[in-house]
Design a protein around this motif. Structure first.
Motif, PDB file in Angstrom:
ATOM      1  N   HIS A 265       0.815  -1.212   0.000  1.00 19.42           N
ATOM      2  CA  HIS A 265       0.000   0.000   0.000  1.00 19.42           C
ATOM      3  C   HIS A 265       0.854   1.270   0.000  1.00 19.42           C
ATOM      4  O   HIS A 265       0.327   2.368   0.186  1.00 19.42           O
ATOM      5  N   MET A 266       2.157   1.115  -0.192  1.00 21.73           N
ATOM      6  CA  MET A 266       3.082   2.254  -0.162  1.00 21.73           C
ATOM      7  C   MET A 266       3.708   2.452  -1.538  1.00 21.73           C
ATOM      8  O   MET A 266       3.707   1.536  -2.360  1.00 21.73           O
ATOM      9  N   ASN A 267       4.293   3.634  -1.753  1.00 24.54           N
ATOM     10  CA  ASN A 267       5.060   3.821  -2.972  1.00 24.54           C
ATOM     11  C   ASN A 267       6.388   3.068  -2.838  1.00 24.54           C
ATOM     12  O   ASN A 267       6.706   2.526  -1.771  1.00 24.54           O
ATOM     13  N   PHE A 268       7.160   3.021  -3.916  1.00 16.75           N
ATOM     14  CA  PHE A 268       8.374   2.199  -3.934  1.00 16.75           C
ATOM     15  C   PHE A 268       9.390   2.594  -2.857  1.00 16.75           C
ATOM     16  O   PHE A 268       9.842   1.729  -2.102  1.00 16.75           O
ATOM     17  N   PRO A 269       9.774   3.871  -2.731  1.00 17.14           N
ATOM     18  CA  PRO A 269      10.780   4.204  -1.715  1.00 17.14           C
ATOM     19  C   PRO A 269      10.336   3.878  -0.285  1.00 17.14           C
ATOM     20  O   PRO A 269      11.092   3.311   0.495  1.00 17.14           O
ATOM     21  N   LEU A 270       9.093   4.221   0.064  1.00 20.25           N
ATOM     22  CA  LEU A 270       8.618   3.940   1.421  1.00 20.25           C
ATOM     23  C   LEU A 270       8.462   2.446   1.662  1.00 20.25           C
ATOM     24  O   LEU A 270       8.786   1.937   2.739  1.00 20.25           O
ATOM     25  N   GLY A 271       7.970   1.732   0.662  1.00 16.10           N
ATOM     26  CA  GLY A 271       7.822   0.285   0.794  1.00 16.10           C
ATOM     27  C   GLY A 271       9.164  -0.404   0.990  1.00 16.10           C
ATOM     28  O   GLY A 271       9.304  -1.307   1.817  1.00 16.10           O
ATOM     29  N   ASN A 272      10.170   0.037   0.233  1.00 20.11           N
ATOM     30  CA  ASN A 272      11.507  -0.557   0.389  1.00 20.11           C
ATOM     31  C   ASN A 272      12.113  -0.202   1.745  1.00 20.11           C
ATOM     32  O   ASN A 272      12.750  -1.047   2.382  1.00 20.11           O
ATOM     33  N   ALA A 273      11.928   1.041   2.195  1.00 22.95           N
ATOM     34  CA  ALA A 273      12.429   1.422   3.526  1.00 22.95           C
ATOM     35  C   ALA A 273      11.806   0.520   4.588  1.00 22.95           C
ATOM     36  O   ALA A 273      12.508  -0.015   5.458  1.00 22.95           O
ATOM     37  N   MET A 274      10.498   0.324   4.507  1.00 18.51           N
ATOM     38  CA  MET A 274       9.806  -0.527   5.472  1.00 18.51           C
ATOM     39  C   MET A 274      10.327  -1.966   5.408  1.00 18.51           C
ATOM     40  O   MET A 274      10.539  -2.611   6.427  1.00 18.51           O
ATOM     41  N   LYS A 275      10.545  -2.457   4.193  1.00 25.88           N
ATOM     42  CA  LYS A 275      11.050  -3.818   4.021  1.00 25.88           C
ATOM     43  C   LYS A 275      12.393  -3.985   4.719  1.00 25.88           C
ATOM     44  O   LYS A 275      12.603  -4.962   5.445  1.00 25.88           O
ATOM     45  N   TYR A 276      13.305  -3.039   4.515  1.00 27.21           N
ATOM     46  CA  TYR A 276      14.627  -3.149   5.127  1.00 27.21           C
ATOM     47  C   TYR A 276      14.569  -3.006   6.643  1.00 27.21           C
ATOM     48  O   TYR A 276      15.318  -3.660   7.364  1.00 27.21           O
ATOM     49  N   ILE A 277      13.687  -2.150   7.143  1.00 27.03           N
ATOM     50  CA  ILE A 277      13.514  -2.027   8.596  1.00 27.03           C
ATOM     51  C   ILE A 277      12.943  -3.330   9.151  1.00 27.03           C
ATOM     52  O   ILE A 277      13.400  -3.851  10.170  1.00 27.03           O
ATOM     53  N   TRP A 278      11.947  -3.873   8.463  1.00 23.68           N
ATOM     54  CA  TRP A 278      11.265  -5.095   8.896  1.00 23.68           C
ATOM     55  C   TRP A 278      12.244  -6.259   9.062  1.00 23.68           C
ATOM     56  O   TRP A 278      12.190  -6.999  10.024  1.00 23.68           O
ATOM     57  N   ARG A 279      13.162  -6.400   8.095  1.00 27.02           N
ATOM     58  CA  ARG A 279      14.044  -7.571   8.101  1.00 27.02           C
ATOM     59  C   ARG A 279      15.402  -7.307   8.766  1.00 27.02           C
ATOM     60  O   ARG A 279      16.245  -8.191   8.799  1.00 27.02           O
ATOM     61  N   ALA A 280      15.607  -6.096   9.291  1.00 31.66           N
ATOM     62  CA  ALA A 280      16.905  -5.740   9.873  1.00 31.66           C
ATOM     63  C   ALA A 280      17.347  -6.774  10.901  1.00 31.66           C
ATOM     64  O   ALA A 280      16.650  -7.062  11.862  1.00 31.66           O
ATOM     65  N   GLY A 281      18.501  -7.356  10.659  1.00 28.16           N
ATOM     66  CA  GLY A 281      19.067  -8.353  11.555  1.00 28.16           C
ATOM     67  C   GLY A 281      18.496  -9.746  11.392  1.00 28.16           C
ATOM     68  O   GLY A 281      18.946 -10.678  12.058  1.00 28.16           O
ATOM     69  N   LEU A 282      17.515  -9.931  10.513  1.00 27.81           N
ATOM     70  CA  LEU A 282      16.904 -11.247  10.334  1.00 27.81           C
ATOM     71  C   LEU A 282      17.434 -11.971   9.092  1.00 27.81           C
ATOM     72  O   LEU A 282      17.698 -13.165   9.140  1.00 27.81           O
ATOM     73  N   LYS A 283      17.555 -11.258   7.977  1.00 29.46           N
ATOM     74  CA  LYS A 283      18.050 -11.899   6.752  1.00 29.46           C
ATOM     75  C   LYS A 283      19.563 -12.056   6.809  1.00 29.46           C
ATOM     76  O   LYS A 283      20.101 -13.074   6.409  1.00 29.46           O
ATOM     77  N   HIS A 284      20.225 -11.031   7.297  1.00 29.61           N
ATOM     78  CA  HIS A 284      21.679 -11.035   7.456  1.00 29.61           C
ATOM     79  C   HIS A 284      21.973 -10.677   8.913  1.00 29.61           C
ATOM     80  O   HIS A 284      21.232  -9.896   9.510  1.00 29.61           O
ATOM     81  N   PRO A 285      23.042 -11.207   9.470  1.00 28.59           N
ATOM     82  CA  PRO A 285      23.321 -10.905  10.876  1.00 28.59           C
ATOM     83  C   PRO A 285      23.635  -9.425  11.134  1.00 28.59           C
ATOM     84  O   PRO A 285      23.458  -8.949  12.242  1.00 28.59           O
ATOM     85  N   ASP A 286      24.056  -8.703  10.100  1.00 27.22           N
ATOM     86  CA  ASP A 286      24.417  -7.299  10.254  1.00 27.22           C
ATOM     87  C   ASP A 286      23.188  -6.415  10.008  1.00 27.22           C
ATOM     88  O   ASP A 286      22.858  -6.096   8.870  1.00 27.22           O
ATOM     89  N   ALA A 287      22.497  -6.006  11.066  1.00 25.18           N
ATOM     90  CA  ALA A 287      21.300  -5.173  10.941  1.00 25.18           C
ATOM     91  C   ALA A 287      21.626  -3.794  10.376  1.00 25.18           C
ATOM     92  O   ALA A 287      20.781  -3.176   9.718  1.00 25.18           O
TER      93      ALA A 287
END
Length: 157
Positions: free
Chosen positions: A113-135
């Motif tokens: 429901h977001m535009n591309f920049p906001l959606g990507n920012a949210m995605k990276y915040i959401w997965r911080a420290g979960l996909k890669h150990p370096d948040a």
């Protein structure tokens, strides 16, 4: 900008040039045909061609990603490219780093429901420290997309 395509032209999405956001969208749409529905001729606009797909909505593409489709009877129709190998070889799944939120909500349920920049920012915040150990890496990427959105808002304010 001199436009090599115009509204109404039929195109097929070709290979992207390696820029991450472009490559992600390109991998999803590679090989699909659509119609150019709008052209932005202002210089510096990265995705000036709005392409609307037969069974979906519009999406912006760079000229280098588009190949004309010749009308029937005017030679061979350009061949459709295969889907990106990284997508064709597996089914789309919901990775744990996007589904592990205690609320049970998956990241895409919010970001769609977001535009591309906001959606990507949210995605990276959401997965911080979960996909890669370096948040920090994910948070730095989120920061870049937030800065892009701030500049976009300032430009059109």
């Amino acid at each position: 900008m001199t436009a090599n395509f115009k509204a109404g032209d039929r195109v097929v999405i070709g290979e992207a040039g390696g820029y991450e956001p472009q490559a992600v969208a390109n991998a999803l749409y590679r090989g699909r045909q659509g119609t150019v529905t709008n052209v932005i001729t202002e210089d510096g606009y990265p995705y000036p061609y709005e392409v609307t797909f037969d069974n979906g909505g519009p999406l912006g593409f760079a000229e280098t990603e588009l190949t004309p489709v010749r009308p029937e009877g005017q030679g061979v129709v350009e061949p459709r490219l295969p889907a990106a190998p990284e997508l064709a070889s597996r089914t789309v799944v919901s990775p744990e780093h996007y589904t592990s939120h205690p609320s049970g909500i998956e990241c895409i349920e919010i970001t769609q429901h977001m535009n591309f920049p906001l959606g990507n920012a949210m995605k990276y915040i959401w997965r911080a420290g979960l996909k890669h150990p370096d948040a920090i890496t994910d948070l730095e990427k989120a920061k870049q997309y937030i800065e892009i959105e701030i500049e976009r808002i300032r430009e059109f304010a």
